[in-house]
Design a protein around this motif. Structure first.
Motif, PDB file in Angstrom:
ATOM      1  N   SER A   1       0.830  -1.202   0.000  1.00  0.00           N
ATOM      2  CA  SER A   1       0.000   0.000   0.000  1.00  0.00           C
ATOM      3  C   SER A   1       0.867   1.255   0.000  1.00  0.00           C
ATOM      4  O   SER A   1       2.039   1.227   0.398  1.00  0.00           O
ATOM      5  N   ARG A   2       0.295   2.333  -0.452  1.00  0.00           N
ATOM      6  CA  ARG A   2       1.008   3.614  -0.464  1.00  0.00           C
ATOM      7  C   ARG A   2       1.329   4.047   0.954  1.00  0.00           C
ATOM      8  O   ARG A   2       2.385   4.630   1.223  1.00  0.00           O
ATOM      9  N   ARG A   3       0.448   3.737   1.900  1.00  0.00           N
ATOM     10  CA  ARG A   3       0.675   4.100   3.300  1.00  0.00           C
ATOM     11  C   ARG A   3       1.942   3.431   3.840  1.00  0.00           C
ATOM     12  O   ARG A   3       2.744   4.075   4.511  1.00  0.00           O
ATOM     13  N   SER A   4       2.105   2.157   3.541  1.00  0.00           N
ATOM     14  CA  SER A   4       3.303   1.462   4.014  1.00  0.00           C
ATOM     15  C   SER A   4       4.551   2.019   3.350  1.00  0.00           C
ATOM     16  O   SER A   4       5.617   2.097   3.971  1.00  0.00           O
ATOM     17  N   GLU A   5       4.433   2.419   2.095  1.00  0.00           N
ATOM     18  CA  GLU A   5       5.567   3.031   1.395  1.00  0.00           C
ATOM     19  C   GLU A   5       5.974   4.336   2.067  1.00  0.00           C
ATOM     20  O   GLU A   5       7.176   4.622   2.230  1.00  0.00           O
ATOM     21  N   VAL A   6       4.980   5.147   2.431  1.00  0.00           N
ATOM     22  CA  VAL A   6       5.265   6.430   3.075  1.00  0.00           C
ATOM     23  C   VAL A   6       5.991   6.222   4.399  1.00  0.00           C
ATOM     24  O   VAL A   6       6.974   6.918   4.714  1.00  0.00           O
ATOM     25  N   MET A   7       5.549   5.237   5.195  1.00  0.00           N
ATOM     26  CA  MET A   7       6.211   4.974   6.470  1.00  0.00           C
ATOM     27  C   MET A   7       7.610   4.414   6.273  1.00  0.00           C
ATOM     28  O   MET A   7       8.530   4.726   7.047  1.00  0.00           O
ATOM     29  N   ASP A   8       7.810   3.618   5.242  1.00  0.00           N
ATOM     30  CA  ASP A   8       9.159   3.129   4.943  1.00  0.00           C
ATOM     31  C   ASP A   8      10.088   4.285   4.582  1.00  0.00           C
ATOM     32  O   ASP A   8      11.257   4.306   5.003  1.00  0.00           O
ATOM     33  N   GLU A   9       9.565   5.236   3.823  1.00  0.00           N
ATOM     34  CA  GLU A   9      10.361   6.410   3.463  1.00  0.00           C
ATOM     35  C   GLU A   9      10.697   7.239   4.698  1.00  0.00           C
ATOM     36  O   GLU A   9      11.826   7.725   4.855  1.00  0.00           O
ATOM     37  N   PHE A  10       9.715   7.390   5.581  1.00  0.00           N
ATOM     38  CA  PHE A  10       9.938   8.162   6.804  1.00  0.00           C
ATOM     39  C   PHE A  10      10.981   7.486   7.693  1.00  0.00           C
ATOM     40  O   PHE A  10      11.883   8.132   8.224  1.00  0.00           O
ATOM     41  N   LYS A  11      10.876   6.168   7.845  1.00  0.00           N
ATOM     42  CA  LYS A  11      11.826   5.434   8.678  1.00  0.00           C
ATOM     43  C   LYS A  11      13.235   5.502   8.101  1.00  0.00           C
ATOM     44  O   LYS A  11      14.225   5.596   8.844  1.00  0.00           O
ATOM     45  N   ALA A  12      13.337   5.452   6.779  1.00  0.00           N
ATOM     46  CA  ALA A  12      14.651   5.561   6.134  1.00  0.00           C
ATOM     47  C   ALA A  12      15.260   6.931   6.388  1.00  0.00           C
ATOM     48  O   ALA A  12      16.470   7.052   6.630  1.00  0.00           O
TER      49      ALA A  12
ATOM     50  N   CYS B   1      14.780   8.740   8.958  1.00  0.00           N
ATOM     51  CA  CYS B   1      15.143   8.856  10.378  1.00  0.00           C
ATOM     52  C   CYS B   1      16.126   7.773  10.834  1.00  0.00           C
ATOM     53  O   CYS B   1      16.447   7.699  12.027  1.00  0.00           O
ATOM     54  N   LYS B   2      16.595   6.973   9.908  1.00  0.00           N
ATOM     55  CA  LYS B   2      17.401   5.809  10.260  1.00  0.00           C
ATOM     56  C   LYS B   2      18.592   6.146  11.134  1.00  0.00           C
ATOM     57  O   LYS B   2      18.895   5.439  12.106  1.00  0.00           O
ATOM     58  N   ASN B   3      19.275   7.210  10.810  1.00  0.00           N
ATOM     59  CA  ASN B   3      20.480   7.588  11.549  1.00  0.00           C
ATOM     60  C   ASN B   3      20.252   8.776  12.476  1.00  0.00           C
ATOM     61  O   ASN B   3      21.205   9.423  12.915  1.00  0.00           O
ATOM     62  N   ASN B   4      18.972   9.051  12.753  1.00  0.00           N
ATOM     63  CA  ASN B   4      18.672  10.205  13.599  1.00  0.00           C
ATOM     64  C   ASN B   4      17.435   9.900  14.443  1.00  0.00           C
ATOM     65  O   ASN B   4      16.308  10.198  14.046  1.00  0.00           O
ATOM     66  N   LYS B   5      17.643   9.288  15.589  1.00  0.00           N
ATOM     67  CA  LYS B   5      16.530   8.928  16.460  1.00  0.00           C
ATOM     68  C   LYS B   5      15.807  10.162  17.000  1.00  0.00           C
ATOM     69  O   LYS B   5      14.619  10.123  17.282  1.00  0.00           O
ATOM     70  N   THR B   6      16.536  11.245  17.149  1.00  0.00           N
ATOM     71  CA  THR B   6      15.915  12.482  17.626  1.00  0.00           C
ATOM     72  C   THR B   6      14.874  12.990  16.643  1.00  0.00           C
ATOM     73  O   THR B   6      13.805  13.469  17.031  1.00  0.00           O
ATOM     74  N   MET B   7      15.174  12.874  15.351  1.00  0.00           N
ATOM     75  CA  MET B   7      14.230  13.314  14.322  1.00  0.00           C
ATOM     76  C   MET B   7      12.929  12.534  14.430  1.00  0.00           C
ATOM     77  O   MET B   7      11.839  13.116  14.380  1.00  0.00           O
ATOM     78  N   LYS B   8      13.027  11.233  14.582  1.00  0.00           N
ATOM     79  CA  LYS B   8      11.833  10.390  14.671  1.00  0.00           C
ATOM     80  C   LYS B   8      10.976  10.776  15.871  1.00  0.00           C
ATOM     81  O   LYS B   8       9.771  10.990  15.738  1.00  0.00           O
TER      82      LYS B   8
END
Length: 250
Positions: free
Chosen positions: A209-220, A222-229
């Motif tokens: 789904s597009r929703r899961s794609e959006v969350m994958d993009e967001f997690k990527a 924030c991958k190296n920045n836990k503060t951002m997440k």
């Protein structure tokens, strides 16, 4: 339910839901809450949390599980029937053709997920009217708020989130999302601790789904920045909570 030792994730789900309920005034004495149960971890944890909240709040409210089977597997909801019987919870379980219709030529303009969700939501509203329910509760969590915000921004150019406590049909029905303060990772740990009987989603679009794609993009991102997440999660939660309070104060 007898006494049991709860772990941190379980306690956090129960306490966070209680905090949001109290802050927004979601429930009131005599409320009749329909809980939309899909079979996934969010709605299962919501159902479990509401059972605990029944024992904590100083007034009575009722719970009724509502499951609308989309039609890919007519027997997938069997674990829910057993759980409802064992825990003495009322429920309405119904087999529909929403899923196949969403993947058929009938749906020419929208994604299968959007069309199926639209049919399901309409049916849930109808069930609330049939059973004189005052509330419809969804298991959306903090991750869903983030995904919805970015989906609305990317796809529709709108700065819009997901309501925590909203009136529908002139105030005859409240749509509530008690788990909105809880992150998905916490819900995942809680569902394992409670050993809730999840079942596999047989929908062919479940993992595409597009929703899961959006969350994958967001997690990527924030991958190296836990503060951002954490900043994004906390900022959107505060923003949505402020909006809810403003609407309720009018």
């Amino acid at each position: 339910m007898g006494k049991e030792q709860l772990n941190y994730a379980q306690k956090q789900c129960i306490a966070s839901a209680g905090k949001l309920m109290q802050t927004t005034g979601m429930l009131y004495p005599g409320a009749r809450v329909g809980v939309a149960v899909s079979g996934g971890m969010d709605s299962w944890v919501l159902l479990q949390v509401l059972l605990y909240r029944q024992r904590i709040v100083p007034f009575h409210f009722e719970i009724m599980a509502l499951h609308v089977n989309p039609g890919f597997d007519p027997q997938s909801h069997a674990p829910l029937l057993e759980w409802l019987h064992r825990n003495g919870v009322a429920g309405h379980v119904e087999l529909t053709d929403h899923g196949p219709r969403a993947h058929s030529p009938e749906n020419r303009r929208n994604s299968p997920c959007f069309y199926c969700a639209m049919l399901r939501r309409k049916h849930l509203f109808d069930l609330c009217g049939r059973y004189n329910l005052t509330h419809l509760a969804f298991g959306h969590n903090a991750d869903d708020l983030v995904a919805t915000f970015y989906m609305n921004l990317y796809e529709g150019g709108r700065v819009e989130g997901m309501g925590m406590c909203e009136d529908f049909f002139g105030g005859m029905l409240k749509v509530i999302r008690p788990l909105m303060l809880v992150e998905k990772s916490v819900i995942h740990r809680a569902v394992r601790a409670w050993e809730l009987p999840l079942w596999t989603n047989p929908c062919p679009s479940a993992f595409n789904s597009r929703r899961s794609e959006v969350m994958d993009e967001f997690k990527a991102m924030c991958k190296n920045n836990k503060t951002m997440k954490s900043n994004v999660f906390n900022g959107l939660i505060r923003w949505q909570l402020d909006l809810t309070r403003k609407v309720q104060s009018k």
